[in-house]
Design a protein around this motif. Structure first.
Motif, PDB file in Angstrom:
ATOM      1  N   THR A   1       0.826  -1.209   0.000  1.00  0.00           N
ATOM      2  CA  THR A   1       0.000   0.000   0.000  1.00  0.00           C
ATOM      3  C   THR A   1       0.857   1.255   0.000  1.00  0.00           C
ATOM      4  OG1 THR A   1      -1.978   1.035   0.906  1.00  0.00           O
ATOM      5  CG2 THR A   1      -0.423   0.159   2.496  1.00  0.00           C
ATOM      6  N   ALA A   2       2.008   1.217   0.663  1.00  0.00           N
ATOM      7  CA  ALA A   2       2.921   2.371   0.617  1.00  0.00           C
ATOM      8  C   ALA A   2       3.440   2.575  -0.809  1.00  0.00           C
ATOM      9  CB  ALA A   2       4.086   2.160   1.582  1.00  0.00           C
ATOM     10  N   ALA A   3       3.769   1.491  -1.484  1.00  0.00           N
ATOM     11  CA  ALA A   3       4.256   1.595  -2.869  1.00  0.00           C
ATOM     12  C   ALA A   3       3.163   2.125  -3.796  1.00  0.00           C
ATOM     13  CB  ALA A   3       4.741   0.233  -3.353  1.00  0.00           C
ATOM     14  N   ILE A   4       1.939   1.694  -3.591  1.00  0.00           N
ATOM     15  CA  ILE A   4       0.834   2.193  -4.420  1.00  0.00           C
ATOM     16  C   ILE A   4       0.647   3.687  -4.200  1.00  0.00           C
ATOM     17  CG2 ILE A   4      -1.677   2.134  -4.710  1.00  0.00           C
ATOM     18  CD1 ILE A   4      -1.471  -0.932  -4.316  1.00  0.00           C
ATOM     19  N   HIS A   5       0.734   4.147  -2.962  1.00  0.00           N
ATOM     20  CA  HIS A   5       0.584   5.577  -2.708  1.00  0.00           C
ATOM     21  C   HIS A   5       1.717   6.384  -3.346  1.00  0.00           C
ATOM     22  CE1 HIS A   5      -2.466   4.310   0.228  1.00  0.00           C
ATOM     23  NE2 HIS A   5      -3.007   5.475  -0.100  1.00  0.00           N
ATOM     24  N   LEU A   6       2.927   5.849  -3.315  1.00  0.00           N
ATOM     25  CA  LEU A   6       4.025   6.538  -4.009  1.00  0.00           C
ATOM     26  C   LEU A   6       3.805   6.525  -5.517  1.00  0.00           C
ATOM     27  CD1 LEU A   6       7.184   5.428  -2.009  1.00  0.00           C
ATOM     28  CD2 LEU A   6       6.083   7.680  -2.047  1.00  0.00           C
ATOM     29  N   TYR A   7       3.324   5.415  -6.042  1.00  0.00           N
ATOM     30  CA  TYR A   7       3.011   5.326  -7.466  1.00  0.00           C
ATOM     31  C   TYR A   7       1.957   6.368  -7.840  1.00  0.00           C
ATOM     32  CZ  TYR A   7       0.564   3.657 -11.616  1.00  0.00           C
ATOM     33  OH  TYR A   7      -0.067   3.593 -12.829  1.00  0.00           O
ATOM     34  N   LEU A   8       0.904   6.464  -7.047  1.00  0.00           N
ATOM     35  CA  LEU A   8      -0.152   7.439  -7.322  1.00  0.00           C
ATOM     36  C   LEU A   8       0.374   8.866  -7.248  1.00  0.00           C
ATOM     37  CD1 LEU A   8      -3.134   5.812  -5.425  1.00  0.00           C
ATOM     38  CD2 LEU A   8      -2.831   5.994  -7.903  1.00  0.00           C
ATOM     39  N   ASN A   9       1.339   9.096  -6.388  1.00  0.00           N
ATOM     40  CA  ASN A   9       1.938  10.420  -6.281  1.00  0.00           C
ATOM     41  C   ASN A   9       2.576  10.839  -7.597  1.00  0.00           C
ATOM     42  OD1 ASN A   9       3.095  12.800  -4.881  1.00  0.00           O
ATOM     43  ND2 ASN A   9       4.999  11.723  -5.305  1.00  0.00           N
ATOM     44  N   PHE A  10       3.277   9.924  -8.232  1.00  0.00           N
ATOM     45  CA  PHE A  10       3.992  10.257  -9.460  1.00  0.00           C
ATOM     46  C   PHE A  10       3.171  10.000 -10.712  1.00  0.00           C
ATOM     47  CE2 PHE A  10       7.400   9.376  -6.375  1.00  0.00           C
ATOM     48  CZ  PHE A  10       7.931  10.650  -6.353  1.00  0.00           C
ATOM     49  N   ASN A  11       2.014   9.369 -10.580  1.00  0.00           N
ATOM     50  CA  ASN A  11       1.182   9.036 -11.722  1.00  0.00           C
ATOM     51  C   ASN A  11       0.059  10.044 -11.953  1.00  0.00           C
ATOM     52  OD1 ASN A  11       0.524   7.290 -13.885  1.00  0.00           O
ATOM     53  ND2 ASN A  11      -1.142   6.437 -12.683  1.00  0.00           N
ATOM     54  N   THR A  12       0.089  11.158 -11.265  1.00  0.00           N
ATOM     55  CA  THR A  12      -0.992  12.138 -11.384  1.00  0.00           C
ATOM     56  C   THR A  12      -0.922  12.913 -12.688  1.00  0.00           C
ATOM     57  OG1 THR A  12       0.304  13.779 -10.189  1.00  0.00           O
ATOM     58  CG2 THR A  12      -1.243  12.418  -8.897  1.00  0.00           C
ATOM     59  N   GLY A  13       0.183  12.840 -13.390  1.00  0.00           N
ATOM     60  CA  GLY A  13       0.324  13.575 -14.636  1.00  0.00           C
ATOM     61  C   GLY A  13       0.925  14.952 -14.434  1.00  0.00           C
ATOM     62  N   ALA A  14       0.980  15.400 -13.205  1.00  0.00           N
ATOM     63  CA  ALA A  14       1.568  16.703 -12.910  1.00  0.00           C
ATOM     64  C   ALA A  14       2.982  16.486 -12.382  1.00  0.00           C
ATOM     65  CB  ALA A  14       0.731  17.437 -11.870  1.00  0.00           C
ATOM     66  N   PHE A  15       3.788  17.516 -12.500  1.00  0.00           N
ATOM     67  CA  PHE A  15       5.150  17.428 -11.993  1.00  0.00           C
ATOM     68  C   PHE A  15       5.233  17.907 -10.543  1.00  0.00           C
ATOM     69  CE2 PHE A  15       5.809  17.717 -16.589  1.00  0.00           C
ATOM     70  CZ  PHE A  15       6.520  16.550 -16.762  1.00  0.00           C
ATOM     71  N   VAL A  16       4.092  18.223  -9.975  1.00  0.00           N
ATOM     72  CA  VAL A  16       4.035  18.670  -8.589  1.00  0.00           C
ATOM     73  C   VAL A  16       3.736  17.464  -7.710  1.00  0.00           C
ATOM     74  CG1 VAL A  16       2.845  20.189  -6.979  1.00  0.00           C
ATOM     75  CG2 VAL A  16       3.165  20.904  -9.352  1.00  0.00           C
ATOM     76  N   ALA A  17       4.492  17.336  -6.633  1.00  0.00           N
ATOM     77  CA  ALA A  17       4.271  16.217  -5.723  1.00  0.00           C
ATOM     78  C   ALA A  17       2.941  16.379  -4.997  1.00  0.00           C
ATOM     79  CB  ALA A  17       5.414  16.151  -4.711  1.00  0.00           C
ATOM     80  N   GLN A  18       2.307  15.281  -4.739  1.00  0.00           N
ATOM     81  CA  GLN A  18       1.057  15.263  -3.983  1.00  0.00           C
ATOM     82  C   GLN A  18       1.393  14.922  -2.530  1.00  0.00           C
ATOM     83  OE1 GLN A  18      -1.949  15.970  -5.400  1.00  0.00           O
ATOM     84  NE2 GLN A  18      -0.839  16.404  -7.264  1.00  0.00           N
ATOM     85  N   PRO A  19       1.420  15.898  -1.644  1.00  0.00           N
ATOM     86  CA  PRO A  19       1.859  15.649  -0.254  1.00  0.00           C
ATOM     87  C   PRO A  19       1.038  14.583   0.473  1.00  0.00           C
ATOM     88  CG  PRO A  19       1.556  18.002  -0.648  1.00  0.00           C
ATOM     89  CD  PRO A  19       1.089  17.299  -1.869  1.00  0.00           C
TER      90      PRO A  19
END
Length: 116
Positions: A17-35
């Motif tokens: 689940t931690a890996a999925i959340h990191l994946y979702l962070n970078f998979n948003t299409g934006a170059f801005v991190a999702q805190p």
């Protein structure tokens, strides 16, 4: 299920689940991190480390039960937050639903671990 298997299940499910959340962070299409995604992933790893005492943190000595409640509550809160934030489109995201299934299994493993 015996205690070592539950321990392994908790480790694998938490890291998944931690890996999925990191994946979702970078998979948003934006170059801005999702805190929120980063904080969620870090929170899961921190709880895992504290729960199994992989670091000698004197603060947690004798506080196993509150830590168990925190781990369980954190996981449940993540599930509730997913549906609260995404609303009706919660069920159209296969990655999100897979992650919620993993988190439900994590809650079950934590519950069984406490009972053993």
């Amino acid at each position: 299920m015996n205690r070592p298997m539950l321990r392994n299940a908790i480790v694998v499910l938490t890291l998944a689940t931690a890996a999925i959340h990191l994946y979702l962070n970078f998979n948003t299409g934006a170059f801005v991190a999702q805190p929120a995604f980063i904080a969620n992933a870090v929170g899961y790893v921190a709880l895992l480390v504290a729960f199994f005492k992989w670091m000698n943190l004197p603060f947690f000595n004798g506080r196993e039960k509150p830590l168990w409640y925190a781990y369980l509550g954190y996981t449940a809160l993540t599930i509730v937050a997913y549906f609260a934030v995404n609303g009706a489109k919660s069920f159209s995201n296969p990655v999100g639903l897979a992650d919620k299934a993993i988190e439900v299994l994590l809650i079950a493993a934590l519950w069984l671990h406490k009972e053993n």
